[in-house]
Scaffold this motif. Structure first.
Motif, PDB file in Angstrom:
ATOM      1  N   GLY A 168      -0.231   7.338  -3.409  1.00 48.69           N
ATOM      2  CA  GLY A 168      -0.198   5.988  -2.840  1.00 48.69           C
ATOM      3  C   GLY A 168       0.527   5.955  -1.510  1.00 48.69           C
ATOM      4  O   GLY A 168       0.095   5.281  -0.564  1.00 48.69           O
TER       5      GLY A 168
ATOM      6  N   ASN B  41      -1.722   7.497   1.081  1.00 47.18           N
ATOM      7  CA  ASN B  41      -2.765   6.570   1.500  1.00 47.18           C
ATOM      8  C   ASN B  41      -2.233   5.520   2.469  1.00 47.18           C
ATOM      9  O   ASN B  41      -2.928   5.109   3.407  1.00 47.18           O
ATOM     10  N   TYR B  42      -0.985   5.094   2.267  1.00 43.06           N
ATOM     11  CA  TYR B  42      -0.383   4.121   3.184  1.00 43.06           C
ATOM     12  C   TYR B  42      -0.275   4.711   4.593  1.00 43.06           C
ATOM     13  O   TYR B  42      -0.578   4.038   5.585  1.00 43.06           O
TER      14      TYR B  42
ATOM     15  N   THR C 109      -1.244   2.693  -3.546  1.00 44.28           N
ATOM     16  CA  THR C 109      -0.421   2.310  -2.395  1.00 44.28           C
ATOM     17  C   THR C 109       0.432   1.091  -2.731  1.00 44.28           C
ATOM     18  O   THR C 109       1.632   1.044  -2.420  1.00 44.28           O
TER      19      THR C 109
END
Length: 552
Positions: A209, A212-213, A502
């Motif tokens: 996550g 992905n951010y 994320t």
């Protein structure tokens, strides 16, 4: 074949999944098996690539191949078996290059190399038939480690797939980052080891996550650097007279290439589905022949493409079988997308598409104009942040709902229409993703000049929604979970898994998820998310709204 990566999964069950001759998405069993083998080889690249990075050794070709190859394995992206045979061959070459790079780095440092197992030492066959005979070694089926471990492995893997899709979009816009590439190697190496420790897998899932951010930040930077910051814009949803090309998917670089190549030809260019936000970017909307958005969400494309009287280009995911509705002679794919027999564009040369559009009739007349308003990305919303804050402080705005995520054909998605229609007049809705097509043509009015429905963009623009929330936190001097904000999220495939991770990585709670929960989330994993992140499955729309506002 065994696949449980999306909402289309037959019976929505992690045990049975899609394991027949053909998946619900139309993917043949052989294609699914080749995709599993490709992922297995990517894990082998990750084993050597991650180890080599500990000595500072990198290879840009290897780094950039990972998101490109990963992207092809997402739901509704590539169905072409021959393309996967070629990708596996490339992955094998790059895995061997990564091994040589690692061994050379060890020798230079005077250290003994590690011994790797699994995909690091796997030798793929040279033919498709041979590869299919080997496919069982790469299967993702549950093993003796148990359902919770299996579910978390799936969550990490599918989150990585979503990261790869966003990463490939960012790469196309000229944005990359060595730390991001290194994380791909790290998590692929972890997956190659078939981890069984629940805590390690939970940490990895949240780490994905965070990855992905970072990637979504790169994607946002690439989009705004190349095309300017989105602006509130009215977009035609009705066609005008003339020859036409329809562009679907996510890739605005492909769209721009088509716009450049069609200048002066008399051809009008329309977006479809995920490319709707393109109309809000100053550089793209400057093209006078970017005529509007045609159609709605991806799952309606067969009917909509069949009725479109021009040429069609699919730039990224969400492709459905083009042969069943008779437009296979006027559709092209490019980038990661593929379907057997459908011509594939190379080097962004769209001349064949343009020639076909010139041959076709196009729209015979203008239709009565209808429009929708888009373009409320973070820069635009922050420009009126003072009005938003004043609206909250005065009591004119009581609550914000972020209604976002994928759309799909499964029952239960009318929930999102009902939810939007029943939000009180003193609340504001932010929306991202194709789910908006269930209500973005409706009138919701405004609050003191602020539209009650703010279209932030597509799933690619999730970063914008997060930045808006963070800006509100700063204005109100509070944490995200203290804001009068509730997330109503619909999932469909792996990009949504990445975005969910994320949100969890950022500590955002009180997420209402539906229309069903992913089949790889076991009851124990769901309970963990409920207890630690206040995750809630959606219920009845009116009752959910009442519960949310009563708890605020």
């Amino acid at each position: 074949m065994f696949c449980i990566q999306c909402e289309q999964t037959l019976t929505n069950d992690r045990v049975t999944g899609c394991q027949f001759k053909q998946g619900k998405c139309g993917k043949e069993a052989d294609t699914a098996d080749l995709q599993d083998l490709l992922i297995y080889m990517l894990e082998g690249i990750g084993q050597f690539g991650f180890a080599a990075r500990q000595f500072g050794a990198i290879d840009p070709e290897i780094d950039q191949f990972i998101p490109e190859a990963f992207f092809t394995t997402l739901t509704n992206v590539n169905f072409d078996e021959d393309r996967f045979v070629a990708l596996i061959a490339t992955a094998t070459r790059l895995r061997n290059n990564a091994k040589a790079m690692y061994l050379a780095a060890c020798e230079k440092a005077g250290e003994a190399p590690q011994t790797f197992e699994g995909p690091a030492n796997f030798t793929p066959a040279q033919t498709k038939e041979g590869l299919l005979e080997q496919a069982a070694v790469a299967s993702i089926k549950e093993d003796e480690a148990g359902p919770d471990v299996f579910g978390l492995r799936c969550l990490v893997l599918y989150g990585l797939k979503g990261c790869a899709a966003y990463g490939e979009h960012a790469l196309m816009l000229g944005e990359d980052n060595q730390e991001v590439f290194g994380k791909f190697h790290e998590y692929l190496s972890l997956m190659a080891s078939k981890p069984t420790d629940i805590d390690v897998l939970l940490e990895a899932a949240l780490g994905v996550g965070g990855l992905n951010y970072e990637i979504m930040g790169l994607l946002d930077k690439g989009s705004t650097t190349n095309f300017g910051h989105p602006e509130p814009t009215q977009v035609k949803t009705t066609p005008i007279k003339g020859k036409a090309i329809l562009v679907s998917g996510h890739d605005m670089v492909d769209l721009e290439a088509i716009l450049k190549q069609t200048e002066g030809t008399g051809i009008n260019v329309y977006t479809h589905g995920e490319l709707l936000p393109a109309h809000a970017y100053p550089k793209l909307k400057a093209y006078s022949h970017l005529a509007g958005n045609y159609g709605t969400a991806w799952q309606n494309q067969q009917e909509e493409f069949s009725a479109f009287p021009g040429a069609i280009v699919m730039t990224s995911n969400c492709l459905i079988n083009p042969y069943t509705k008779g437009y296979d002679d006027r559709i092209w794919t490019c980038g990661p997308v593929g379907w057997p027999g459908v011509p594939h564009i190379e080097a962004r040369d769209f001349s064949s598409v343009i020639d076909k559009a010139q041959q076709l009739d196009g729209f015979p007349a203008d239709l009565i104009e209808k429009t929708i308003t888009i373009g409320f990305a973070h820069n635009a919303v922050m420009g009126v942040a003072d009005k938003v804050v004043d609206g909250v402080k005065s009591g004119a705005i009581k609550h914000f709902f972020l209604i976002g995520g994928c759309d799909g054909a499964a029952p239960g998605r009318n929930y999102y229409t009902e939810f939007a229609e029943n939000t009180p007049d003193d609340t504001v809705m932010l929306t991202i993703g194709c789910g908006k097509y269930r209500f973005n043509d409706k009138e919701f009015g405004d609050i003191g000049g602020i539209p009650r429905l703010l279209d932030v963009g597509q799933c690619n623009d999730s970063y914008s929604a997060i930045q808006i929330a963070l800006a509100l936190c700063e204005a109100f001097e509070c944490e995200v979970n203290d804001l009068p904000l509730t997330l109503i999220v619909s999932w469909f495939e792996q990009k949504a898994a990445a975005v969910l991770l994320t949100l969890l990585h950022l500590g955002i709670k009180n997420i209402h998820l539906g229309p069903s929960l992913p089949p790889f989330l076991t009851p124990n994993l769901v309970n963990f998310l409920v207890e630690n992140f206040d995750l809630k499955p959606i219920g009845d729309a009116k009752q959910d709204i009442a519960n949310i506002l009563n708890a605020a």
